[in-house]
Design an enzyme around this catalytic site. Structure first.
Site, PDB file in Angstrom:
ATOM      1  N   CYS A   1      45.367  39.714  38.660  1.00  0.00           N
ATOM      2  CA  CYS A   1      46.158  40.553  37.113  1.00  0.00           C
ATOM      3  C   CYS A   1      47.091  41.305  37.446  1.00  0.00           C
ATOM      4  CB  CYS A   1      44.382  40.986  36.357  1.00  0.00           C
ATOM      5  SG  CYS A   1      45.300  41.047  34.540  1.00  0.00           S
TER       6      CYS A   1
ATOM      7  N   HIS B   1      41.373  37.318  35.655  1.00  0.00           N
ATOM      8  CA  HIS B   1      40.583  38.258  36.320  1.00  0.00           C
ATOM      9  C   HIS B   1      38.979  37.058  36.733  1.00  0.00           C
ATOM     10  CE1 HIS B   1      41.443  42.089  35.761  1.00  0.00           C
ATOM     11  NE2 HIS B   1      42.309  41.835  34.721  1.00  0.00           N
TER      12      HIS B   1
ATOM     13  N   GLU C   1      36.680  37.060  38.464  1.00  0.00           N
ATOM     14  CA  GLU C   1      35.568  38.611  39.153  1.00  0.00           C
ATOM     15  C   GLU C   1      34.850  38.845  37.631  1.00  0.00           C
ATOM     16  OE1 GLU C   1      38.726  41.357  37.967  1.00  0.00           O
ATOM     17  OE2 GLU C   1      39.051  39.396  38.385  1.00  0.00           O
TER      18      GLU C   1
END
Length: 295
Positions: free
Chosen positions: A143, A236, A238
């Site tokens: 990001c 993102h 994750e």
């Protein structure tokens, strides 16, 4: 193979509930003569404990032995996490720089509104970026960190968006032969939550960069330098299933520019909860990074 974590690390119980193998403290044992993959994580997110669990969950998908060290900055003091947690589990960059690591993960940070040089820890951050390029096999930038890394290494600027890029967006794989995409489908989904962007035309002006994936809706999502020395992800992967939901409810009612995250809720109805469409590829991406770029 297990993750090796410090004893009493907060993420351990949550990971064990998800049947993720963790070894800690005196439980740690050797697994043959295989050298573990050592990864440093510079966690710049304000929600540090959540981000720790999110990243560890994905690192655990690899069959490799993984050791993780959490990095902190001397030039910045976090305000959203107890100081005791930082003191117990995080190490300053100058304490880690002499150690041997295979890879580095740099997370996003809530500083998009600032020019890079205005960020109070920019000088220390660029020291870490330089160290990673010369000393490590590969760095994963996430990001805002992807934008910061592209700016520092390649001089590529970020641009303000008229509206927050917020939701889950389909990405088209442009180079399926690149090892980071081993086992990927032609299209995969990626969460985004950002107010700025990197532009495709800027990436294409740099022959040392390869544009890996893009979206008609959210633009550039992944690119890398030659050989995967740096891999830049503008979203993102994750994120946990409920992260965008938490962001939405945090901001709704406080500002008048908060839209529903796109392609996220069942029938665009927050009451029905998130439709999770990115987790399988997230695990595969992190596993490919460790298997193909860190060994």
């Amino acid at each position: 193979m297990p993750l090796h974590l410090p004893k009493n690390f907060p993420a351990i119980e949550r990971l064990k509930q998800e049947n993720i193998l963790v070894e800690c403290g005196e439980e740690k044992t050797a697994h043959g003569q295989v050298k573990p993959i050592k990864i440093a994580v510079l966690n710049l997110m304000p929600t540090k404990l959540q981000t720790e669990t999110d990243i560890l969950r994905l690192l655990s998908a690899s069959p490799l032995d993984i050791e993780v060290a959490w990095m902190r900055l001397r030039s910045h003091t976090p305000t959203h996490v107890p100081a005791a947690h930082m003191d117990a589990y995080y190490h300053y960059f100058d304490e880690l720089v002499s150690l041997s690591f295979d890879g580095l993960i740099v997370t996003g940070a809530p500083v998009e509104h600032l020019d890079f040089e205005e960020v109070d820890y920019w000088d220390e951050l660029t020291q870490i970026f330089s160290w990673a390029r010369t000393s490590l096999k590969s760095t994963l930038y996430i990001c805002w960190a992807a934008q910061a890394g592209l700016y520092f290494h390649e001089g590529i600027h970020k641009y303000a968006l008229p509206k927050k890029m917020f939701g889950i967006f389909p990405q088209r794989v442009l180079h399926p032969e690149v090892p980071i995409f081993r086992g990927f489908d032609d299209v995969f989904c990626m969460p985004h939550s950002r107010h700025t962007e990197i532009r495709k035309e800027d990436i294409l002006q740099h022959p040392e960069l390869t544009l890996l994936a893009e979206s008609e809706e959210c633009g550039v999502s992944m690119c890398m330098t030659t050989g995967g020395k740096e891999i830049f992800i503008t979203g993102h992967m994750e994120y946990a299933p409920d992260t965008l939901d938490q962001e939405y409810h945090r901001d709704a009612g406080k500002r008048d520019d908060v839209d529903l995250p796109r392609h996220y809720y069942h029938d665009d109805n927050p009451a029905k909860g998130p439709l999770v469409t990115w987790r399988a590829h997230a695990h595969l991406l992190f596993t490919n990074w460790m298997n193909e770029y860190l060994r």
